[in-house]
Design a protein around this motif. Structure first.
Motif, PDB file in Angstrom:
ATOM      1  N   TRP B 100     -15.459 -37.903  -5.049  1.00 17.88           N
ATOM      2  CA  TRP B 100     -16.593 -38.041  -5.948  1.00 17.88           C
ATOM      3  C   TRP B 100     -17.827 -37.476  -5.266  1.00 17.88           C
ATOM      4  O   TRP B 100     -18.029 -37.678  -4.078  1.00 17.88           O
ATOM      5  CB  TRP B 100     -16.820 -39.512  -6.310  1.00 17.88           C
ATOM      6  N   VAL B 108     -26.465 -38.428 -10.558  1.00 19.87           N
ATOM      7  CA  VAL B 108     -25.267 -38.502 -11.389  1.00 19.87           C
ATOM      8  C   VAL B 108     -24.060 -38.362 -10.463  1.00 19.87           C
ATOM      9  O   VAL B 108     -24.104 -37.648  -9.466  1.00 19.87           O
ATOM     10  CB  VAL B 108     -25.315 -37.350 -12.424  1.00 19.87           C
ATOM     11  N   ARG B 109     -22.999 -39.099 -10.791  1.00 22.12           N
ATOM     12  CA  ARG B 109     -21.776 -38.965  -9.987  1.00 22.12           C
ATOM     13  C   ARG B 109     -20.756 -38.154 -10.760  1.00 22.12           C
ATOM     14  O   ARG B 109     -20.650 -38.289 -11.969  1.00 22.12           O
ATOM     15  CB  ARG B 109     -21.213 -40.352  -9.666  1.00 22.12           C
ATOM     16  N   PHE B 110     -19.993 -37.329 -10.081  1.00 25.44           N
ATOM     17  CA  PHE B 110     -19.029 -36.493 -10.794  1.00 25.44           C
ATOM     18  C   PHE B 110     -17.917 -36.024  -9.882  1.00 25.44           C
ATOM     19  O   PHE B 110     -18.017 -36.123  -8.669  1.00 25.44           O
ATOM     20  CB  PHE B 110     -19.752 -35.280 -11.419  1.00 25.44           C
ATOM     21  N   THR B 111     -16.855 -35.497 -10.472  1.00 26.24           N
ATOM     22  CA  THR B 111     -15.763 -34.924  -9.700  1.00 26.24           C
ATOM     23  C   THR B 111     -15.816 -33.409  -9.898  1.00 26.24           C
ATOM     24  O   THR B 111     -16.404 -32.933 -10.868  1.00 26.24           O
ATOM     25  CB  THR B 111     -14.394 -35.404 -10.197  1.00 26.24           C
ATOM     26  N   ILE B 112     -15.216 -32.686  -8.974  1.00 28.20           N
ATOM     27  CA  ILE B 112     -15.087 -31.242  -9.161  1.00 28.20           C
ATOM     28  C   ILE B 112     -13.594 -30.935  -9.154  1.00 28.20           C
ATOM     29  O   ILE B 112     -12.959 -30.973  -8.111  1.00 28.20           O
ATOM     30  CB  ILE B 112     -15.820 -30.457  -8.055  1.00 28.20           C
ATOM     31  N   PRO B 113     -13.011 -30.683 -10.327  1.00 36.73           N
ATOM     32  CA  PRO B 113     -11.580 -30.367 -10.373  1.00 36.73           C
ATOM     33  C   PRO B 113     -11.303 -29.064  -9.613  1.00 36.73           C
ATOM     34  O   PRO B 113     -12.171 -28.191  -9.558  1.00 36.73           O
ATOM     35  CB  PRO B 113     -11.303 -30.195 -11.868  1.00 36.73           C
ATOM     36  N   ARG B 115      -9.876 -26.381 -10.225  1.00 36.55           N
ATOM     37  CA  ARG B 115     -10.007 -25.092 -10.891  1.00 36.55           C
ATOM     38  C   ARG B 115     -11.467 -24.696 -11.133  1.00 36.55           C
ATOM     39  O   ARG B 115     -11.752 -23.579 -11.537  1.00 36.55           O
ATOM     40  CB  ARG B 115      -9.236 -25.101 -12.210  1.00 36.55           C
ATOM     41  N   HIS B 116     -12.370 -25.635 -10.907  1.00 37.95           N
ATOM     42  CA  HIS B 116     -13.783 -25.328 -11.114  1.00 37.95           C
ATOM     43  C   HIS B 116     -14.306 -24.456 -10.006  1.00 37.95           C
ATOM     44  O   HIS B 116     -14.002 -24.677  -8.841  1.00 37.95           O
ATOM     45  CB  HIS B 116     -14.589 -26.630 -11.123  1.00 37.95           C
ATOM     46  N   PRO B 122     -23.325 -31.033 -12.595  1.00 37.77           N
ATOM     47  CA  PRO B 122     -23.072 -30.669 -13.990  1.00 37.77           C
ATOM     48  C   PRO B 122     -24.231 -31.027 -14.926  1.00 37.77           C
ATOM     49  O   PRO B 122     -24.287 -30.517 -16.043  1.00 37.77           O
ATOM     50  CB  PRO B 122     -21.822 -31.478 -14.343  1.00 37.77           C
ATOM     51  N   MET B 123     -25.127 -31.866 -14.487  1.00 35.38           N
ATOM     52  CA  MET B 123     -26.236 -32.244 -15.360  1.00 35.38           C
ATOM     53  C   MET B 123     -27.470 -31.375 -15.131  1.00 35.38           C
ATOM     54  O   MET B 123     -27.986 -30.777 -16.040  1.00 35.38           O
ATOM     55  CB  MET B 123     -26.611 -33.714 -15.157  1.00 35.38           C
TER      56      MET B 123
END
Lengths: 104, 135
Positions: B100, B108-113, B115-116, B122-123
């Motif tokens: 994460w 903001v918390r997010f994942t980076i898959p 394939r990204h 992202p925000m």
């Protein structure tokens, strides 16, 4: 690229829903056309597996990013498997419109 | 030699670095260190209302070990409340479930898959992002 934002209602002025599997509505934003579409969450009051079913729905819609407040452990695993990006926003006073303006 | 300690799986790390009492008449009563796995056990058992067996499977430890972690968490929090101590969240013996990231600008918390390609928030598209696991 399609992004889903979990919503409490089906309007742009509706508030953001912090739940993922049990959100009221899903707002699908197409980043190429800028158009939004609202889909009702059929699994909102499901007995169990709401998160799992919702992920399946996301895959069906061809979504690449999901913005919500929290994801359950099962939903997280599945979203990861399908290469869908998860974004967690803690602020629940935002409207769908606010979020769309932020990510544009 | 003691047996090695298995790493406990933690789904999401706590969203805070600590809690401080206010309005207390003593200047500094010290602090207690709440480990990530202790926070997670408390969350699974008392917030997600799971039973200990389910929760222990999720964390990748035995039921008995889960119960010990959970007991330690409860005791630490009780100690902090009674002795008006500060609570600090400390990494402990945790293994983070996923990578994460947190954005330093909009939090903001997010994942980076995998394939990204882009590695920005992202925000707000800020590139000042940090792995939460290293917090």
């Amino acid at each position: 690229m399609k992004t889903v934002i979990t919503a409490t209602g089906n309007e742009l002025s509706s508030l953001f829903d912090k739940r993922f599997g049990r959100a009221g509505w899903f707002c699908v934003l197409d980043s190429e056309t800028g158009k939004t579409q609202f889909h009702k969450n059929e699994n909102k009051d499901a007995q169990g597996g709401a998160g799992t079913k919702t992920v399946e729905y996301m895959v069906e819609l061809g979504v690449t990013k999901v913005i919500s407040g929290d994801f359950g452990p099962k939903a997280k695993d599945l979203l990861d498997k399908f290469n869908i990006q998860m974004v967690i926003i803690q602020d629940d006073e935002l409207s769908i419109d606010d979020i769309i303006r932020k990510i544009k | 030699m003691p047996r090695r300690r298995r790493l406990r799986r933690v789904v999401t790390p706590p969203g805070f670095k600590g809690y401080k009492p206010y309005g207390s008449n003593r200047e500094s009563a010290g602090y207690i260190e709440l480990l990530y796995e202790e926070y997670e056990s408390l969350k699974l058992a008392d917030y997600d209302l799971m039973n200990h067996l389910e929760a222990s499977k999720l964390m990748g430890v035995s039921r008995a070990t889960f119960a010990r972690i959970y007991e330690s968490a409860r005791r630490k929090i009780a100690k902090a409340l009674v002795e008006s101590k500060e609570i600090r969240s400390v990494y402990g013996n945790a293994l983070m479930d996923k990578n994460w990231y947190v954005c330093d600008e909009c939090f903001v918390r997010f994942t980076i898959p995998p394939r990204h390609r882009h590695r920005h928030c992202p925000m707000c598209r800020s590139e000042r992002i940090e792995l939460v696991n290293q917090l």
